[in-house]
Design an enzyme around this catalytic site. Structure first.
Site, PDB file in Angstrom:
ATOM      1  N   SER A   1       8.182  -1.133   4.607  1.00  0.00           N
ATOM      2  CA  SER A   1       9.560  -0.835   5.026  1.00  0.00           C
ATOM      3  C   SER A   1       9.595   0.079   6.244  1.00  0.00           C
ATOM      4  CB  SER A   1      10.328  -0.156   3.889  1.00  0.00           C
ATOM      5  OG  SER A   1      10.510  -1.051   2.839  1.00  0.00           O
TER       6      SER A   1
ATOM      7  N   GLU B   1      -2.333  -4.261   8.214  1.00  0.00           N
ATOM      8  CA  GLU B   1      -1.831  -4.475   6.856  1.00  0.00           C
ATOM      9  C   GLU B   1      -2.964  -4.991   5.954  1.00  0.00           C
ATOM     10  OE1 GLU B   1       0.839  -3.904   4.930  1.00  0.00           O
ATOM     11  OE2 GLU B   1      -0.260  -4.982   3.364  1.00  0.00           O
ATOM     12  N   ALA B   2      -3.071  -4.348   4.774  1.00  0.00           N
ATOM     13  CA  ALA B   2      -4.118  -4.754   3.829  1.00  0.00           C
ATOM     14  C   ALA B   2      -3.856  -6.146   3.275  1.00  0.00           C
ATOM     15  CB  ALA B   2      -4.179  -3.747   2.678  1.00  0.00           C
TER      16      ALA B   2
ATOM     17  N   HIS C   1      10.545   3.619  -7.212  1.00  0.00           N
ATOM     18  CA  HIS C   1      11.015   4.321  -6.003  1.00  0.00           C
ATOM     19  C   HIS C   1      10.152   5.544  -5.741  1.00  0.00           C
ATOM     20  CE1 HIS C   1      15.257   2.570  -6.994  1.00  0.00           C
ATOM     21  NE2 HIS C   1      14.459   1.684  -6.435  1.00  0.00           N
TER      22      HIS C   1
HETATM   23  C1  LIG Z   1       9.477  -4.075  -7.694  1.00  0.00           C
HETATM   24  C2  LIG Z   1      10.208  -3.166  -6.760  1.00  0.00           C
HETATM   25  C3  LIG Z   1      11.603  -3.255  -6.673  1.00  0.00           C
HETATM   26  C4  LIG Z   1      12.290  -2.411  -5.805  1.00  0.00           C
HETATM   27  N1  LIG Z   1      13.629  -2.624  -5.605  1.00  0.00           N
HETATM   28  C5  LIG Z   1      14.259  -1.964  -4.607  1.00  0.00           C
HETATM   29  C6  LIG Z   1      15.567  -2.322  -4.209  1.00  0.00           C
HETATM   30  O1  LIG Z   1      16.193  -3.247  -4.743  1.00  0.00           O
HETATM   31  N2  LIG Z   1      16.132  -1.642  -3.182  1.00  0.00           N
HETATM   32  C7  LIG Z   1      15.490  -0.620  -2.549  1.00  0.00           C
HETATM   33  O2  LIG Z   1      16.076   0.002  -1.669  1.00  0.00           O
HETATM   34  N3  LIG Z   1      14.248  -0.259  -2.904  1.00  0.00           N
HETATM   35  C8  LIG Z   1      13.593  -0.944  -3.877  1.00  0.00           C
HETATM   36  N4  LIG Z   1      12.293  -0.657  -4.165  1.00  0.00           N
HETATM   37  C9  LIG Z   1      11.644   0.456  -3.455  1.00  0.00           C
HETATM   38  C10 LIG Z   1      11.367   0.153  -1.986  1.00  0.00           C
HETATM   39  O3  LIG Z   1      11.003  -1.189  -1.816  1.00  0.00           O
HETATM   40  C11 LIG Z   1      10.280   1.109  -1.480  1.00  0.00           C
HETATM   41  O4  LIG Z   1      10.706   2.450  -1.665  1.00  0.00           O
HETATM   42  C12 LIG Z   1       9.997   0.931   0.003  1.00  0.00           C
HETATM   43  O5  LIG Z   1       9.813  -0.425   0.324  1.00  0.00           O
HETATM   44  C13 LIG Z   1       8.749   1.746   0.371  1.00  0.00           C
HETATM   45  O6  LIG Z   1       8.522   1.648   1.738  1.00  0.00           O
HETATM   46  P1  LIG Z   1       7.209   2.281   2.402  1.00  0.00           P
HETATM   47  O7  LIG Z   1       7.238   1.915   3.824  1.00  0.00           O
HETATM   48  O8  LIG Z   1       7.146   3.708   2.015  1.00  0.00           O
HETATM   49  O9  LIG Z   1       5.998   1.571   1.648  1.00  0.00           O
HETATM   50  P2  LIG Z   1       5.662   0.036   1.475  1.00  0.00           P
HETATM   51  O10 LIG Z   1       6.845  -0.822   1.817  1.00  0.00           O
HETATM   52  O11 LIG Z   1       5.099  -0.125   0.112  1.00  0.00           O
HETATM   53  O12 LIG Z   1       4.575  -0.256   2.583  1.00  0.00           O
HETATM   54  C14 LIG Z   1       3.262   0.214   2.537  1.00  0.00           C
HETATM   55  C15 LIG Z   1       2.370  -0.850   3.165  1.00  0.00           C
HETATM   56  O13 LIG Z   1       1.114  -0.281   3.471  1.00  0.00           O
HETATM   57  C16 LIG Z   1       0.097  -1.193   3.111  1.00  0.00           C
HETATM   58  N5  LIG Z   1      -1.122  -0.419   2.876  1.00  0.00           N
HETATM   59  C17 LIG Z   1      -1.326   0.520   1.938  1.00  0.00           C
HETATM   60  N6  LIG Z   1      -2.554   1.062   2.054  1.00  0.00           N
HETATM   61  C18 LIG Z   1      -3.123   0.433   3.112  1.00  0.00           C
HETATM   62  C19 LIG Z   1      -4.400   0.561   3.733  1.00  0.00           C
HETATM   63  N7  LIG Z   1      -5.307   1.447   3.309  1.00  0.00           N
HETATM   64  N8  LIG Z   1      -4.680  -0.248   4.781  1.00  0.00           N
HETATM   65  C20 LIG Z   1      -3.758  -1.136   5.247  1.00  0.00           C
HETATM   66  N9  LIG Z   1      -2.536  -1.289   4.680  1.00  0.00           N
HETATM   67  C21 LIG Z   1      -2.227  -0.507   3.635  1.00  0.00           C
HETATM   68  C22 LIG Z   1       0.648  -1.855   1.855  1.00  0.00           C
HETATM   69  O14 LIG Z   1      -0.012  -3.055   1.553  1.00  0.00           O
HETATM   70  C23 LIG Z   1       2.107  -2.031   2.233  1.00  0.00           C
HETATM   71  O15 LIG Z   1       2.333  -3.234   2.912  1.00  0.00           O
HETATM   72  C24 LIG Z   1      11.581  -1.459  -5.050  1.00  0.00           C
HETATM   73  C25 LIG Z   1      10.184  -1.377  -5.134  1.00  0.00           C
HETATM   74  C26 LIG Z   1       9.508  -2.227  -5.967  1.00  0.00           C
HETATM   75  C27 LIG Z   1       8.005  -2.139  -6.013  1.00  0.00           C
END
Ligand SMILES: Cc1cc2nc3c(=O)[nH]c(=O)nc-3n(C[C@H](O)[C@H](O)[C@H](O)COP(=O)(O)OP(=O)(O)OC[C@H]3O[C@@H](n4cnc5c(N)ncnc54)[C@H](O)[C@@H]3O)c2cc1C
Length: 537
Positions: free
Chosen positions: A13, A34-35, A470
């Site tokens: 995200s 991306e992993a 979350h």
């Molecule tokens: C099942 C589920 C339902 C949800 N429903 C909602 C909803 O309806 N609405 C809402 O607002 N939020 C929802 N959420 C929460 C929301 O999706 C997350 O809070 C948000 O997407 C997190 O964003 P981020 O960028 O922090 O992490 P992420 O979107 O998780 O991105 C992290 C990325 O880093 C990559 N990564 C990690 N480690 C490595 C590495 N060492 N090397 C390379 N790549 C790596 C991962 O593969 C991933 O693609 C939900 C979450 C889940 C799991």
């Protein structure tokens, strides 16, 4: 050794936004790593497919927590997207920013520049809201935000009953008064999931200065002294190092960004030494301050005409599938999480502390993570506890970055959290016993009529409660010694390393967390551009 100006680790995200915005400058070479792999799968793109993605190991980190003491020692299943789009490719697509006071609270906690008036422009910048532009919404941005294509009559009755029970009907959860009952808006474009990848990266993937590496896990950050100069990566079993001449941005999410810091020597010194990791910076805050939303499930058996359960089972599910394939319409084009009421558990609360979700269908989460639809006509509630007082932490158990960390979320640890959770069940019962929705209900299945008193309700919540996935806060932003990043998201004690994802939140927002993570990506990219002497983005 290949070389880029900026390396962004994680295409979720936040990371997709950072990479997309930084690469708007054609003279800037950006690498997004991306992993996971491609999200081009039917159940990723079909909004109602979320339940099917829970156990889909090919796109999921599929973590479990350690046993949670206040939840009968259960290990809670934590799906997280491991795919382009990250968790936005597997989530429920609900678009909620949270309450303005969440962000004002961040500013008060040392997050200078993160008050509501500072962050609102970045929310608007991303947004392409189907309702058009207004004081509270953006139009023309990369990420589509839309209303459900149809709202089940049962949900309309939920709103009427809530009103009859004293909870106001509102028409936008992302605008004042941020309190009351309404449908959720979702990140869905023309009946298809809008992830951070489809919104921010896919349309600009042709940029010559943007490289996207998939199936590539970053193992650790490489330093010269205290300056981050590159990352070590593994793809198809082969390791190599990629250099960044300007900055590295960790956007690996709340569960993996702190892990990457720790295996790179940044974390609580004693813990790292115990695992044989050379300590670069002793930052005890890394991995602490873990927060999440606990929710209490409720289920009711309804009249046959009041539930969508029959549309997702038997021969009718094929009909729903065919309708979707033909037109990207019908049941599969919507998120199951249609509605919520934001309410206060008591007058003592300064702002709504409960998000009372009602879905026009019902299912049970098994402890293995499987989602099992009920065979009777049912609807279900998820009573989400906002502003939790409980705090958890995560830890690594190996210097090997491919070994999963351990997570201790400490749900319901604070007595106040447990009390407010019980109040939520009482409040939901009051609404569901009020007409018109009362006339659709045949029986309360969970917790069920035997759970009358507070103790019995709390037992139910401990036995079958779940979470919103979350998880945030594990690399907390602030200006104090315990903070991991400063308000410009720079990791304290080193140079040229930032974090931009949900882990930087000092406190969890009052609602689902994807939209705030997108905002964090927008603001991070703007600060990076500013700090290199440009006009910002
Ligand atoms: C099942 C589920 C339902 C949800 N429903 C909602 C909803 O309806 N609405 C809402 O607002 N939020 C929802 N959420 C929460 C929301 O999706 C997350 O809070 C948000 O997407 C997190 O964003 P981020 O960028 O922090 O992490 P992420 O979107 O998780 O991105 C992290 C990325 O880093 C990559 N990564 C990690 N480690 C490595 C590495 N060492 N090397 C390379 N790549 C790596 C991962 O593969 C991933 O693609 C939900 C979450 C889940 C799991």
């Amino acid at each position: 050794m290949s070389e880029f100006d900026y390396i962004v680790v994680g295409a979720g995200s936040s990371g997709c936004v950072v990479a997309s915005r930084l690469s708007e400058d054609p003279n800037t070479r950006v690498l997004l790593i991306e992993a996971g792999g491609s999200p081009e799968k039917f159940w990723v793109r079909a909004p109602a497919g979320m339940g099917r993605l829970f156990l889909e190991k090919s796109i999921n980190w599929a973590y479990f927590t350690e046993p949670v003491p206040q939840a009968r020692g259960r290990k809670i299943y934590w799906p997280r997207g491991r795919v382009l789009g990250g968790s936005s490719s597997v989530n429920g697509m609900v678009y909620l920013r949270g309450n303005p006071e969440d962000f004002n609270g961040w500013a008060r906690l040392g997050g200078e520049g993160w008050a509501w008036e500072d962050v609102l422009p970045f929310f608007l910048k991303s947004e392409d809201n189907a309702r058009g532009a207004s004081e509270y919404h953006g139009a023309g941005g990369p990420m589509r935000v839309a209303d459900p294509t149809f709202v089940c009559p049962t949900i309309e009755d939920y709103f009427r009953s809530a009103e009859n029970a004293g909870i106001r009907r509102t028409f936008d959860h992302n605008a004042p008064p941020y309190e009351g009952a309404d449908v959720h808006q979702h990140t869905i474009r023309n009946g298809r999931r809008e992830s951070a990848y489809t919104a921010f990266i896919k349309p600009v993937q042709h940029r010559r200065n943007l490289t996207v590496l998939t199936g590539t896990q970053v193992l650790r950050v490489v330093f010269r002294g205290r300056t981050a100069i590159g990352v070590e990566v593994r793809k198809n079993g082969r390791d190599r190092t990629i250099a960044a001449t300007r900055e590295i941005v960790l956007s690996s999410g709340s569960l993996n960004s702190p892990q990457l810091l720790m295996v790179s020597g940044i974390g609580a010194g004693a813990d790292l030494r115990r695992l044989g990791i050379d300590v670069r910076v002793d930052l005890p805050g890394v991995g602490k301050n873990l927060q999440d939303h606990w929710f209490s499930p409720m289920i009711w058996r309804t009249r046959a005409d009041s539930s969508f359960n029959y549309l997702i089972q038997g021969w009718r599910k094929y009909l729903s599938g065919a309708q979707y394939l033909l037109s990207h319409g019908g049941l599969l084009s919507n998120s199951a999480s249609q509605s919520a009421a934001f309410v206060r558990s008591s007058d003592a609360q300064a702002r709504p502390d409960l998000q009372m979700v009602l879905r026009p269908l019902s299912y049970t989460f098994s402890d293995s993570g499987a989602v099992i639809p009920d065979r009777f006509p049912g609807i279900s509630g998820g009573l989400v506890l906002l502003n939790p007082a409980s705090r958890g932490h995560m830890e690594i158990v190996s210097a090997d970055p491919t070994v999963a960390p351990r997570f201790h979320p400490n749900y319901l640890d604070a007595a106040d959290d447990a009390e407010r959770t019980v109040k939520a069940v009482h409040l939901m019962r009051k609404i569901m016993a009020t007409d018109p929705i009362a006339s659709r209900i045949e029986a309360e299945i969970a917790p069920g009529p035997q759970a009358i008193g507070d103790d019995a309700i709390l037992e139910h919540v401990r036995a079958v409660g779940n979470c919103g996935w979350h998880q945030v806060g594990t690399c907390r932003m602030g200006s104090d010694e315990g903070a991991v990043v400063d308000p410009r998201l720079r990791v304290r004690g080193v140079e040229r390393l930032r974090i931009a994802d949900g882990s930087i939140m000092p406190t969890i927002t009052s609602g689902n967390t994807a939209a705030p993570c997108v905002m964090i990506g927008e603001k991070a990219a703007a600060m990076i551009a500013e700090d290199r002497g440009g006009p910002g983005l």
